[in-house]
Scaffold this motif. Structure first.
Motif, PDB file in Angstrom:
ATOM      1  N   LEU A 187       0.645  -1.094  -0.071  1.00 48.03           N
ATOM      2  CA  LEU A 187      -0.075   0.235   0.242  1.00 48.03           C
ATOM      3  C   LEU A 187       1.144   1.236   0.571  1.00 48.03           C
ATOM      4  N   ILE A 188       2.078   1.592  -0.078  1.00 45.41           N
ATOM      5  CA  ILE A 188       2.969   2.525  -0.048  1.00 45.41           C
ATOM      6  C   ILE A 188       3.371   3.001  -1.081  1.00 45.41           C
ATOM      7  N   GLN A 189       2.984   4.204  -1.365  1.00 40.67           N
ATOM      8  CA  GLN A 189       3.427   4.485  -2.612  1.00 40.67           C
ATOM      9  C   GLN A 189       4.483   5.364  -2.506  1.00 40.67           C
ATOM     10  N   SER A 190       5.189   6.233  -3.190  1.00 44.32           N
ATOM     11  CA  SER A 190       5.926   6.906  -3.414  1.00 44.32           C
ATOM     12  C   SER A 190       5.703   8.969  -3.243  1.00 44.32           C
ATOM     13  N   ALA A 191       6.386   9.663  -1.761  1.00 42.82           N
ATOM     14  CA  ALA A 191       5.496  11.176  -2.307  1.00 42.82           C
ATOM     15  C   ALA A 191       6.380  11.688  -2.810  1.00 42.82           C
ATOM     16  N   SER A 192       5.878  12.765  -3.118  1.00 41.23           N
ATOM     17  CA  SER A 192       6.084  14.247  -3.659  1.00 41.23           C
ATOM     18  C   SER A 192       6.836  14.809  -3.247  1.00 41.23           C
ATOM     19  N   GLU A 193       8.021  15.781  -4.112  1.00 40.21           N
ATOM     20  CA  GLU A 193       8.993  16.461  -3.499  1.00 40.21           C
ATOM     21  C   GLU A 193       7.765  17.394  -2.220  1.00 40.21           C
ATOM     22  N   GLU A 194       6.820  17.978  -3.285  1.00 43.66           N
ATOM     23  CA  GLU A 194       5.602  18.882  -2.478  1.00 43.66           C
ATOM     24  C   GLU A 194       5.320  18.244  -0.961  1.00 43.66           C
ATOM     25  N   GLU A 195       4.797  16.624  -1.273  1.00 39.15           N
ATOM     26  CA  GLU A 195       4.282  16.125  -0.212  1.00 39.15           C
ATOM     27  C   GLU A 195       4.935  15.979   0.872  1.00 39.15           C
ATOM     28  N   ILE A 196       6.705  15.550   0.102  1.00 39.97           N
ATOM     29  CA  ILE A 196       7.385  15.320   1.620  1.00 39.97           C
ATOM     30  C   ILE A 196       7.716  16.963   2.574  1.00 39.97           C
ATOM     31  N   LYS A 197       7.750  17.760   2.164  1.00 37.02           N
ATOM     32  CA  LYS A 197       8.125  19.322   2.316  1.00 37.02           C
ATOM     33  C   LYS A 197       7.012  19.327   2.915  1.00 37.02           C
ATOM     34  N   SER A 198       6.191  18.752   3.235  1.00 40.64           N
ATOM     35  CA  SER A 198       4.649  19.028   3.798  1.00 40.64           C
ATOM     36  C   SER A 198       4.352  18.839   5.265  1.00 40.64           C
ATOM     37  N   PHE A 199       4.998  17.548   4.975  1.00 37.95           N
ATOM     38  CA  PHE A 199       5.062  16.439   6.278  1.00 37.95           C
ATOM     39  C   PHE A 199       5.615  16.744   7.133  1.00 37.95           C
ATOM     40  N   GLN A 200       7.589  16.952   6.341  1.00 34.96           N
ATOM     41  CA  GLN A 200       8.831  17.764   7.032  1.00 34.96           C
ATOM     42  C   GLN A 200       8.345  18.923   7.846  1.00 34.96           C
TER      43      GLN A 200
END
Length: 324
Positions: free
Chosen positions: A110-123
């Motif tokens: 179920l795990i998929q890659s996140a976009s750079e924008e999504e990674i930044k939002s999570f951080q």
């Protein structure tokens, strides 16, 4: 591709299915990461689940890894420990921007890659909630924010970046500026050293984890705190420099001259004076103040810089204040 930290995290759940599987996997680890013989590679208990070369390769190419920021269904998630089939999720960010720190387990598929924008939002969400992951326990812990003159080790989530340094300041954008720093060589990163007293390698509080090492002989993610700081000292020595902790400055490994040798200093009359090193407190105080030069030319050039600063100060329309 996976880092050494993420690869060993997965393998710690398994034992090799056969001796040949062990040989091939160990050979890969040595060639890929130059891993040391004493580094633990597999589960310590012999009854752990078996892993073969094919399963390991499939995971290395496509499987989810520890402390990866990815997607699971409609959420951005931070993974904890992962196996071939399951992943622990230690935090999740909903589409509405709400951060949940309730852990749960999800199928690896179920795990998929996140976009750079999504990674930044999570951080950003972790930073706003003053949290950071602990790579040793795969739990969220309070965020450590370094202060001026703090000795630190630092690393990114995958530990592809690993380093040690002395903090100077933090910019409004969250970049940590160092007096000096050193980064260890890894598979994807060459070693780097900086000692300009104003080093900005663009290591941001949101994407990099910091640990304080001011105390002697405490365990850190990158090793014993004293050993880490000594490594920084050894790397500085390689380039002929030394960090002076109490003075908060970098200087040549040897500044003070032998007794009987000449040195130069700038007097209170703003003149370059020649002096003989006698090993007295006066000479040592000049050295501590930075008013100690081994050549007449260096002392003269420094005097010129000081005179330029004084002229600019006296000519300033902000006198008697000093311009920023």
């Amino acid at each position: 591709m996976k880092s050494q930290f993420q690869t060993l995290s997965l393998l710690s759940n398994y034992t090799p299915k056969t001796d040949l599987d062990a040989e091939f996997i160990n050979s890969f680890l040595v060639q890929r990461f130059q891993i040391t013989p004493k580094t633990p590679r597999f589960a310590p208990n012999s009854d752990a689940s078996p892993i073969d070369v094919q399963s390991f390769i499939l995971w290395f190419e496509n499987g989810p890894e520890a402390l990866k920021i990815g997607r699971c269904e409609n959420s951005i998630v931070l993974l904890g420990g992962c196996t071939l089939d399951k992943c622990e999720i230690i935090a999740s960010l909903s589409e509405s921007g709400e951060l949940s720190t309730n852990p749960f387990t999800a199928e690896a598929s179920l795990i998929q890659s996140a976009s750079e924008e999504e990674i930044k939002s999570f951080q950003d969400a972790l930073f706003e909630n003053e949290l950071q992951p602990d790579p040793n326990t795969f739990q969220l812990i309070p965020k450590y924010i370094p202060k001026i003159a703090d000795r630190v080790v630092f690393y990114d989530y995958a530990q592809d970046i690993q380093g040690v340094g002395v903090v100077r300041e933090i910019t409004p954008e969250g970049n940590v500026i160092f007096f000096c720093y050193f980064t260890y060589p890894t598979y994807s990163q060459e070693k780097r050293i900086g000692f300009s007293l104003n080093e900005d390698p663009v290591y941001n509080l949101r994407s990099i984890i910091f640990e304080n090492i001011d105390k002697e002989n405490i365990p850190t993610t990158l090793g014993n705190s004293t050993s880490c700081f000594r490594r920084l000292g050894r790397e500085l020595e390689r380039v002929g420099k030394v960090w002076k902790d109490k003075l908060l400055r970098i200087e040549p490994a040897k500044v003070e001259q032998e007794v009987g040798s000449k040195y130069y200093y700038i007097s209170d009359k703003m003149k370059v004076v020649t002096e003989t090193e006698k090993g007295t407190p006066t000479s040592h105080i000049r050295y501590l103040a930075g008013n100690y030069f081994t050549t007449h030319m260096a002392a003269t050039q420094m005097l010129g810089k000081i005179n330029d600063l004084i002229r600019d100060y006296l000519a300033s329309d902000k006198w008697p204040e000093i311009e920023d």
